[in-house]
Every structure is written in C-alpha cells, then in structure tokens.
Design a protein around this motif. Structure first.
Motif, PDB file in Angstrom:
ATOM      1  N   UNK A 250       0.821  -1.207   0.000  1.00 13.77           N
ATOM      2  CA  UNK A 250       0.000   0.000   0.000  1.00 13.77           C
ATOM      3  C   UNK A 250       0.862   1.267   0.000  1.00 13.77           C
ATOM      4  N   UNK A 251       2.103   1.144   0.467  1.00  7.27           N
ATOM      5  CA  UNK A 251       2.978   2.310   0.572  1.00  7.27           C
ATOM      6  C   UNK A 251       3.871   2.493  -0.643  1.00  7.27           C
ATOM      7  N   UNK A 252       4.125   1.433  -1.380  1.00  5.78           N
ATOM      8  CA  UNK A 252       5.061   1.511  -2.495  1.00  5.78           C
ATOM      9  C   UNK A 252       4.734   2.614  -3.499  1.00  5.78           C
ATOM     10  N   UNK A 253       3.470   2.829  -3.879  1.00  4.48           N
ATOM     11  CA  UNK A 253       3.194   3.923  -4.816  1.00  4.48           C
ATOM     12  C   UNK A 253       3.582   5.304  -4.270  1.00  4.48           C
ATOM     13  N   UNK A 254       3.599   5.458  -2.956  1.00  8.88           N
ATOM     14  CA  UNK A 254       3.975   6.748  -2.365  1.00  8.88           C
ATOM     15  C   UNK A 254       5.471   7.002  -2.487  1.00  8.88           C
ATOM     16  N   UNK A 255       6.242   5.970  -2.788  1.00  6.55           N
ATOM     17  CA  UNK A 255       7.686   6.107  -2.858  1.00  6.55           C
ATOM     18  C   UNK A 255       8.173   6.457  -4.261  1.00  6.55           C
ATOM     19  N   UNK A 256       7.256   6.830  -5.127  1.00 11.22           N
ATOM     20  CA  UNK A 256       7.643   7.227  -6.484  1.00 11.22           C
ATOM     21  C   UNK A 256       8.594   8.416  -6.402  1.00 11.22           C
ATOM     22  N   UNK A 257       9.723   8.305  -7.066  1.00 10.18           N
ATOM     23  CA  UNK A 257      10.723   9.361  -7.016  1.00 10.18           C
ATOM     24  C   UNK A 257      10.208  10.628  -7.672  1.00 10.18           C
TER      25      UNK A 257
END
Length: 144
Positions: free
Chosen positions: A125-132
């Motif tokens: 659920x958090x991975x998309x928030x880590x987009x550079x």
C-alpha cells in the motif's frame, strides 16, 4: 503456503494486540480506569504533565483511540499506521532515552518493532507513495 498462513496470523495477532493496546491507553486517559502513567524518569513526569496542560496529550489520546478502533476492526490499516507513526517514534524516544526503569528500552524496542513489522506487512500500500517523481493527474487511475 505454510509461511503465508503464519504471516497472516502474525499480522492478525500483532495488529489486534497493537490496536487493543492503543485503544486501552487512549481510553484510560479519558475514563481513568487506572491512573495515567506519568513515567519513571527524571524528566518524563514533567514532559507528560506539559503535554496534558497544553492539551497535546488529548490529541494524542484521541488519535490512539481512533487508530486502535481501526486496527481492531481491520479498517484503513495502512492509513492508521501512517497517522500513528509519529506517536510511536515519540514513545520509542521517551522509553529508550528518558525512562529510568529496566523495562523502558524493552517497551521501546517492542513497540517500534511491532509498528515496523506491520508497515512491512502492508508495504504494497505504501510503495506507490515512494515514487521518485510523481505526476499530478487526478483523473487517471493507477491501472491506466
């Protein structure tokens, strides 16, 4: 298959315990089932009393109650974990460095470890928030 089942049960148990802990101590502040723990260190009673006097403790306890309910009911868990993480960091710092009783560091490490484990369990659920580099496009779904 067996590892997946163990992971699911571990997440369920730790999410439930973490939620119950937060709900309980949030309610303790408002309903005084037991006296509010003020700390055992030289500075922690002053810190806690200042938080109470400025009503910041009230905000934290309301957050604890809401997060506890969300974790116990398995609703909006990734959001609840994010909202509560700053509180976990403060609890860790106070118990690790300001408390003067033997269980302080133990509580600090266990509390932070459970929260980080739950973060890890819900990491998808958090991975998309880590987009550079994130583009703003409110009308485009992520599946497009």
């Amino acid at each position: 298959m067996q590892a997946d089942k163990k992971m699911r049960w571990s997440v369920h148990i730790l999410r439930t315990l973490f939620g119950a802990w937060n709900l309980f101590f949030g309610l303790v502040f408002f309903f005084e089932f037991i006296p509010q723990p003020m700390g055992h260190g030289e500075m922690t009673p002053y810190l806690n009393q200042t938080l109470i006097d400025t009503h910041l403790f009230h905000v934290v306890k309301v957050i604890e109650i809401i997060v506890g309910i969300l974790l116990l009911t398995n609703r909006a868990v990734p959001l609840a974990l994010c909202v509560y993480f700053p509180v976990t960091v403060v609890i860790y710092i106070v118990n690790m460095y300001l408390e003067e009783f033997a269980a302080g560091p133990f509580i600090a490490i266990i509390y932070l470890a459970v929260h980080l484990f739950l973060f890890w369990a819900y990491r998808s659920y958090y991975l998309p928030m880590l987009a550079w580099r994130a583009e703003i496009n409110p009308f485009k779904s992520q599946k497009d």
